[in-house]
Design a protein around this motif. Sequence first.
Motif, PDB file in Angstrom:
ATOM      1  N   ASN A 100      13.089 -17.520 -94.195  1.00  0.00           N
ATOM      2  CA  ASN A 100      14.432 -18.600 -93.854  1.00  0.00           C
ATOM      3  C   ASN A 100      14.890 -19.598 -93.305  1.00  0.00           C
ATOM      4  O   ASN A 100      15.960 -19.685 -92.939  1.00  0.00           O
ATOM      5  CB  ASN A 100      15.855 -18.080 -94.854  1.00  0.00           C
ATOM      6  CG  ASN A 100      15.065 -16.749 -96.323  1.00  0.00           C
ATOM      7  OD1 ASN A 100      14.147 -17.315 -96.750  1.00  0.00           O
ATOM      8  ND2 ASN A 100      15.179 -15.271 -95.864  1.00  0.00           N
ATOM      9  N   ALA A 101      13.996 -19.807 -92.381  1.00  0.00           N
ATOM     10  CA  ALA A 101      14.603 -21.089 -91.609  1.00  0.00           C
ATOM     11  C   ALA A 101      14.950 -22.201 -91.400  1.00  0.00           C
ATOM     12  O   ALA A 101      15.141 -23.356 -91.307  1.00  0.00           O
ATOM     13  CB  ALA A 101      13.579 -20.980 -90.044  1.00  0.00           C
ATOM     14  N   GLY A 102      14.314 -22.998 -92.555  1.00  0.00           N
ATOM     15  CA  GLY A 102      14.632 -24.401 -93.574  1.00  0.00           C
ATOM     16  C   GLY A 102      13.228 -24.669 -93.032  1.00  0.00           C
ATOM     17  O   GLY A 102      11.621 -24.900 -92.967  1.00  0.00           O
ATOM     18  N   CYS A 103      13.769 -26.424 -93.246  1.00  0.00           N
ATOM     19  CA  CYS A 103      12.731 -27.168 -92.775  1.00  0.00           C
ATOM     20  C   CYS A 103      12.534 -27.554 -91.546  1.00  0.00           C
ATOM     21  O   CYS A 103      13.659 -27.795 -91.010  1.00  0.00           O
ATOM     22  CB  CYS A 103      12.488 -28.555 -94.086  1.00  0.00           C
ATOM     23  SG  CYS A 103      11.653 -29.692 -92.982  1.00  0.00           S
ATOM     24  N   PHE A 104      11.485 -27.241 -90.502  1.00  0.00           N
ATOM     25  CA  PHE A 104      11.397 -27.710 -89.281  1.00  0.00           C
ATOM     26  C   PHE A 104      11.857 -28.902 -88.874  1.00  0.00           C
ATOM     27  O   PHE A 104      12.945 -29.699 -88.417  1.00  0.00           O
ATOM     28  CB  PHE A 104       9.681 -27.653 -88.210  1.00  0.00           C
ATOM     29  CG  PHE A 104       9.958 -27.124 -87.403  1.00  0.00           C
ATOM     30  CD1 PHE A 104      11.145 -27.142 -86.541  1.00  0.00           C
ATOM     31  CD2 PHE A 104       8.519 -27.977 -86.898  1.00  0.00           C
ATOM     32  CE1 PHE A 104      10.954 -27.250 -84.731  1.00  0.00           C
ATOM     33  CE2 PHE A 104       8.734 -28.627 -85.313  1.00  0.00           C
ATOM     34  CZ  PHE A 104       9.666 -28.326 -84.412  1.00  0.00           C
ATOM     35  N   VAL A 164      15.113 -33.458-102.181  1.00  0.00           N
ATOM     36  CA  VAL A 164      14.273 -32.494-100.982  1.00  0.00           C
ATOM     37  C   VAL A 164      15.100 -31.914 -99.555  1.00  0.00           C
ATOM     38  O   VAL A 164      14.906 -30.620 -98.973  1.00  0.00           O
ATOM     39  CB  VAL A 164      12.890 -33.049-100.964  1.00  0.00           C
ATOM     40  CG1 VAL A 164      12.075 -31.761-100.153  1.00  0.00           C
ATOM     41  CG2 VAL A 164      12.355 -33.029-101.713  1.00  0.00           C
ATOM     42  N   GLN A 165      15.380 -33.270 -99.152  1.00  0.00           N
ATOM     43  CA  GLN A 165      15.984 -32.962 -98.082  1.00  0.00           C
ATOM     44  C   GLN A 165      17.115 -31.805 -98.243  1.00  0.00           C
ATOM     45  O   GLN A 165      17.527 -30.931 -97.180  1.00  0.00           O
ATOM     46  CB  GLN A 165      16.485 -34.346 -97.129  1.00  0.00           C
ATOM     47  CG  GLN A 165      15.183 -35.302 -96.837  1.00  0.00           C
ATOM     48  CD  GLN A 165      14.534 -34.639 -95.748  1.00  0.00           C
ATOM     49  OE1 GLN A 165      14.787 -34.480 -94.452  1.00  0.00           O
ATOM     50  NE2 GLN A 165      13.149 -34.361 -96.017  1.00  0.00           N
ATOM     51  N   GLY A 166      17.846 -31.858 -98.814  1.00  0.00           N
ATOM     52  CA  GLY A 166      19.040 -31.235 -99.190  1.00  0.00           C
ATOM     53  C   GLY A 166      18.850 -29.885 -99.650  1.00  0.00           C
ATOM     54  O   GLY A 166      19.560 -28.990 -99.548  1.00  0.00           O
ATOM     55  N   VAL A 170      20.360 -26.281 -98.592  1.00  0.00           N
ATOM     56  CA  VAL A 170      20.845 -25.812 -99.109  1.00  0.00           C
ATOM     57  C   VAL A 170      19.917 -23.876 -98.956  1.00  0.00           C
ATOM     58  O   VAL A 170      21.140 -22.676 -99.050  1.00  0.00           O
ATOM     59  CB  VAL A 170      20.583 -25.477-100.147  1.00  0.00           C
ATOM     60  CG1 VAL A 170      20.762 -24.743-101.718  1.00  0.00           C
ATOM     61  CG2 VAL A 170      21.737 -26.305-100.933  1.00  0.00           C
ATOM     62  N   ARG A 171      18.577 -24.230 -99.100  1.00  0.00           N
ATOM     63  CA  ARG A 171      17.851 -22.514 -99.102  1.00  0.00           C
ATOM     64  C   ARG A 171      18.387 -22.205 -98.044  1.00  0.00           C
ATOM     65  O   ARG A 171      18.108 -20.934 -97.726  1.00  0.00           O
ATOM     66  CB  ARG A 171      16.579 -23.088 -99.065  1.00  0.00           C
ATOM     67  CG  ARG A 171      15.595 -21.888 -99.413  1.00  0.00           C
ATOM     68  CD  ARG A 171      14.168 -22.050-100.070  1.00  0.00           C
ATOM     69  NE  ARG A 171      13.487 -23.358 -99.409  1.00  0.00           N
ATOM     70  CZ  ARG A 171      11.725 -23.582 -99.161  1.00  0.00           C
ATOM     71  NH1 ARG A 171      11.586 -23.722-100.659  1.00  0.00           N
ATOM     72  NH2 ARG A 171      11.478 -23.603 -97.311  1.00  0.00           N
ATOM     73  N   LYS A 172      18.501 -22.259 -96.869  1.00  0.00           N
ATOM     74  CA  LYS A 172      18.925 -21.822 -95.925  1.00  0.00           C
ATOM     75  C   LYS A 172      20.117 -20.863 -96.437  1.00  0.00           C
ATOM     76  O   LYS A 172      20.710 -19.299 -95.380  1.00  0.00           O
ATOM     77  CB  LYS A 172      19.375 -21.602 -94.517  1.00  0.00           C
ATOM     78  CG  LYS A 172      18.094 -22.813 -94.499  1.00  0.00           C
ATOM     79  CD  LYS A 172      18.629 -24.020 -93.010  1.00  0.00           C
ATOM     80  CE  LYS A 172      19.007 -22.920 -91.349  1.00  0.00           C
ATOM     81  NZ  LYS A 172      18.884 -24.171 -90.663  1.00  0.00           N
ATOM     82  N   VAL A 173      20.872 -21.565 -96.858  1.00  0.00           N
ATOM     83  CA  VAL A 173      22.062 -20.646 -97.537  1.00  0.00           C
ATOM     84  C   VAL A 173      22.014 -19.723 -98.909  1.00  0.00           C
ATOM     85  O   VAL A 173      22.394 -18.446 -99.139  1.00  0.00           O
ATOM     86  CB  VAL A 173      23.353 -21.311 -97.878  1.00  0.00           C
ATOM     87  CG1 VAL A 173      24.256 -20.426 -98.230  1.00  0.00           C
ATOM     88  CG2 VAL A 173      23.893 -22.011 -96.797  1.00  0.00           C
TER      89      VAL A 173
END
Length: 203
Positions: A100-104, A164-166, A170-173
């Motif tokens: 769940n590190a998000g997008c690099f 998509v960037q946002g 949000v997915r990290k939370v």
Amino acid sequence: MARPRTFDEDAILDRAMLLFWRKGYEATAMSDLVEELGLGRGSIYAAFGDKHQLFVRALTRYLDFQNNLLTTALDAEGPAVAQLRDVLGRLLAADTTCTNAGCFSVNSIAELLPHDEDVARLAQRSLRIAEEAFTRQLERAARDGELSPAITPAEGARLLITLVQGAQIVRKVDPDPARAVALLDSAFTLLTGQPAALAPVPS
């Protein structure tokens, strides 16, 4: 005469990418890289330069993968909107590689911009490639009557990029993959003026 390298450079870059992805640039020390890559400091410096140069090469490799997915998966065959929806779902699913590190890319932008010119240049190029690809696809959708007349292809492309960037932040939370699917469905409902077809939740 220099001795030939005995390691796979691409494999080392992939391992460095995952480490930077998990920890972030500043929190990754050279000692972390030595341990993770299984190379001495001298070998890392000789092959890749300093930590920043290695980071830039790792980020370039990550963005090249994303750019290649866009340029190869979007073509002139099949329904334009369904094809674009599938590609965006695959891009979001690909970023579960690092838990769940998000997008690099998004993480790097948040951490290092606006002060890192190298990262800024890479990010700007990647966003431009994505916006142009999305715009071309939505222009095809408009010609085929799939795009709502309330939005232009260029506007739709910018909407999708921002969403998509946002979504990566949000997915990290909230890492529930169903949330990302619902966001895409909402976006495509706006773009087409029609309820989005249900897409599978990425595992």
